[in-house]
Design a protein around this motif. Structure first.
Motif, short mmCIF file in Angstrom:
data_model
loop_
_atom_site.label_atom_id
_atom_site.label_comp_id
_atom_site.label_asym_id
_atom_site.label_seq_id
_atom_site.Cartn_x
_atom_site.Cartn_y
_atom_site.Cartn_z
N GLU A 275 0.84 -1.21 0.00
CA GLU A 275 0.00 0.00 0.00
C GLU A 275 0.87 1.25 0.00
O GLU A 275 0.58 2.23 -0.70
CB GLU A 275 -0.94 0.00 1.21
N HIS A 276 1.95 1.24 0.76
CA HIS A 276 2.86 2.39 0.77
C HIS A 276 3.54 2.55 -0.58
O HIS A 276 3.62 3.66 -1.13
CB HIS A 276 3.91 2.22 1.88
N TYR A 277 4.05 1.46 -1.11
CA TYR A 277 4.80 1.51 -2.37
C TYR A 277 3.93 1.97 -3.53
O TYR A 277 4.35 2.79 -4.36
CB TYR A 277 5.40 0.14 -2.65
N TYR A 278 2.71 1.45 -3.62
CA TYR A 278 1.87 1.72 -4.78
C TYR A 278 1.10 3.03 -4.72
O TYR A 278 0.68 3.52 -5.76
CB TYR A 278 0.91 0.56 -5.02
N TRP A 279 0.94 3.64 -3.51
CA TRP A 279 0.20 4.91 -3.52
C TRP A 279 0.48 5.84 -2.35
O TRP A 279 0.57 7.05 -2.54
CB TRP A 279 -1.30 4.67 -3.65
N LYS A 280 0.65 5.33 -1.15
CA LYS A 280 0.81 6.23 0.00
C LYS A 280 2.06 7.09 -0.11
O LYS A 280 2.04 8.30 0.19
CB LYS A 280 0.84 5.44 1.31
N ASN A 281 3.16 6.50 -0.53
CA ASN A 281 4.42 7.25 -0.64
C ASN A 281 4.38 8.24 -1.80
O ASN A 281 4.97 9.32 -1.72
CB ASN A 281 5.59 6.29 -0.78
N ALA A 282 3.68 7.89 -2.86
CA ALA A 282 3.50 8.81 -3.98
C ALA A 282 2.68 10.01 -3.55
O ALA A 282 2.98 11.16 -3.91
CB ALA A 282 2.82 8.10 -5.15
N ALA A 283 1.63 9.76 -2.76
CA ALA A 283 0.79 10.85 -2.29
C ALA A 283 1.59 11.81 -1.42
O ALA A 283 1.42 13.04 -1.51
CB ALA A 283 -0.40 10.29 -1.49
N ALA A 284 2.49 11.28 -0.60
CA ALA A 284 3.31 12.13 0.26
C ALA A 284 4.35 12.91 -0.54
O ALA A 284 4.57 14.10 -0.30
CB ALA A 284 4.00 11.27 1.32
#
Length: 291
Positions: A275-284
């Motif tokens: 979840e972090h790799y595919y979207w949460k980190n991009a959002a941040a």
């Protein structure tokens, strides 16, 4: 959908390129002798194959050093919410850098720049650093393209990150590591460790096909795993980001095959890491409106 790909809440591809080789405009990339890439690569083609693999949002990255091409891309995807951001290109030596930044920032999809031009950039130059500070002041992000996995490139990013700690920096394509199937040497690992100490730096696990030494690139994650484990150890689940580098992926395989390749690595770390790799980190990193 990529075979056996377990869904995530969002799947954001943070690294694709659009361009049209039939336009009456000078192009610095791709080279004309590249028969795979030197043809139009536009939203209709990408949207179809990406959505079929479960992609829910996209950040486009510049493929041109022409200022006017920022607007060309934004207009190309105008009104299409699938395309959430553009990492554009403004010459970091421009004396009117902030003016151009403000003009492009009027479009909320403009999330930052990737400095690149017809000549090498001296990132210790006073003008360049001043303009990168302005980028940070406007809460925008800098992508950095590492051409090759040499330590000097990593050291350059490290220096920028320490001088402007409030600047969000996203380093492309696994810090430019050349995947040869061997374990990275100690000097490279030490450079990665030093860079990762800057909390304002994130890294895209992207461009694996492109950065493979043997071509066409191997489809087995074992070829890439030792270097990826170094990135995981030092950047962790909150600072690694997904990007495909389409259409460069075409040199080796399909869009789905690339997604399957990277998921073979990140899925080993658990669903929260995915979840972090595919979207949460991009959002941040890009301040994307995702929850």
């Amino acid at each position: 959908m990529a075979e056996n790909f377990k869904p995530v809440k969002h799947l954001i591809d943070t690294h694709i390129h659009f361009y049209d080789t039939t336009r009456d405009a000078e192009m610095s990339w791709p080279p004309e002798d590249d028969l795979v890439l030197y043809q139009p690569h536009l939203p209709a083609e990408y949207s179809k194959l990406a959505k079929a693999s479960g992609v829910t949002g996209v950040v486009i990255v510049e493929a041109s050093d022409r200022l006017e091409d920022n607007r060309w891309i934004l207009d190309l995807v105008k009104g299409d919410e699938f395309y959430m951001g553009l990492v554009g290109n403004i010459d970091v030596y421009r004396t009117d850098f902030e003016f151009q930044l403000k003009e492009l920032k009027r479009d909320q999809r403009f999330v930052g720049i990737r400095p690149r031009g017809s000549k090498p950039i001296d990132f210790s130059d006073v003008i360049v650093l001043k303009n990168l500070q302005l980028l940070a002041d406007h809460d925008l992000t800098m992508d950095y393209l590492t051409n090759g996995g040499g330590i000097p490139g990593i050291a350059t990013v490290d220096a920028i990150a320490r001088k402007i700690p409030e600047l969000r920096i996203v380093v492309n394509h696994c810090l430019g590591w050349n995947f040869d199937g061997k374990s990275p040497d100690k000097d490279w690992i030490m450079a990665v460790d030093r860079l990762a100490k800057n909390q304002n730096v994130t890294c895209k696990i992207s461009g694996l096909y492109q950065r493979s030494v043997p071509q066409p690139a191997p489809q087995s994650i074992e070829h890439y795993a030792t270097a990826l484990e170094v990135l995981w150890k030092h950047f962790g689940k909150e600072r690694l980001i997904y990007g495909s580098n389409w259409p460069v992926t075409k040199h080796t395989g399909t869009y789905a095959s690339f997604l399957e390749l990277v998921d073979a690595f990140i899925s080993q770390k658990g669903q929260d890491a995915r979840e972090h790799y595919y979207w949460k980190n991009a959002a941040a990193a890009y301040r994307l409106p995702l929850k």
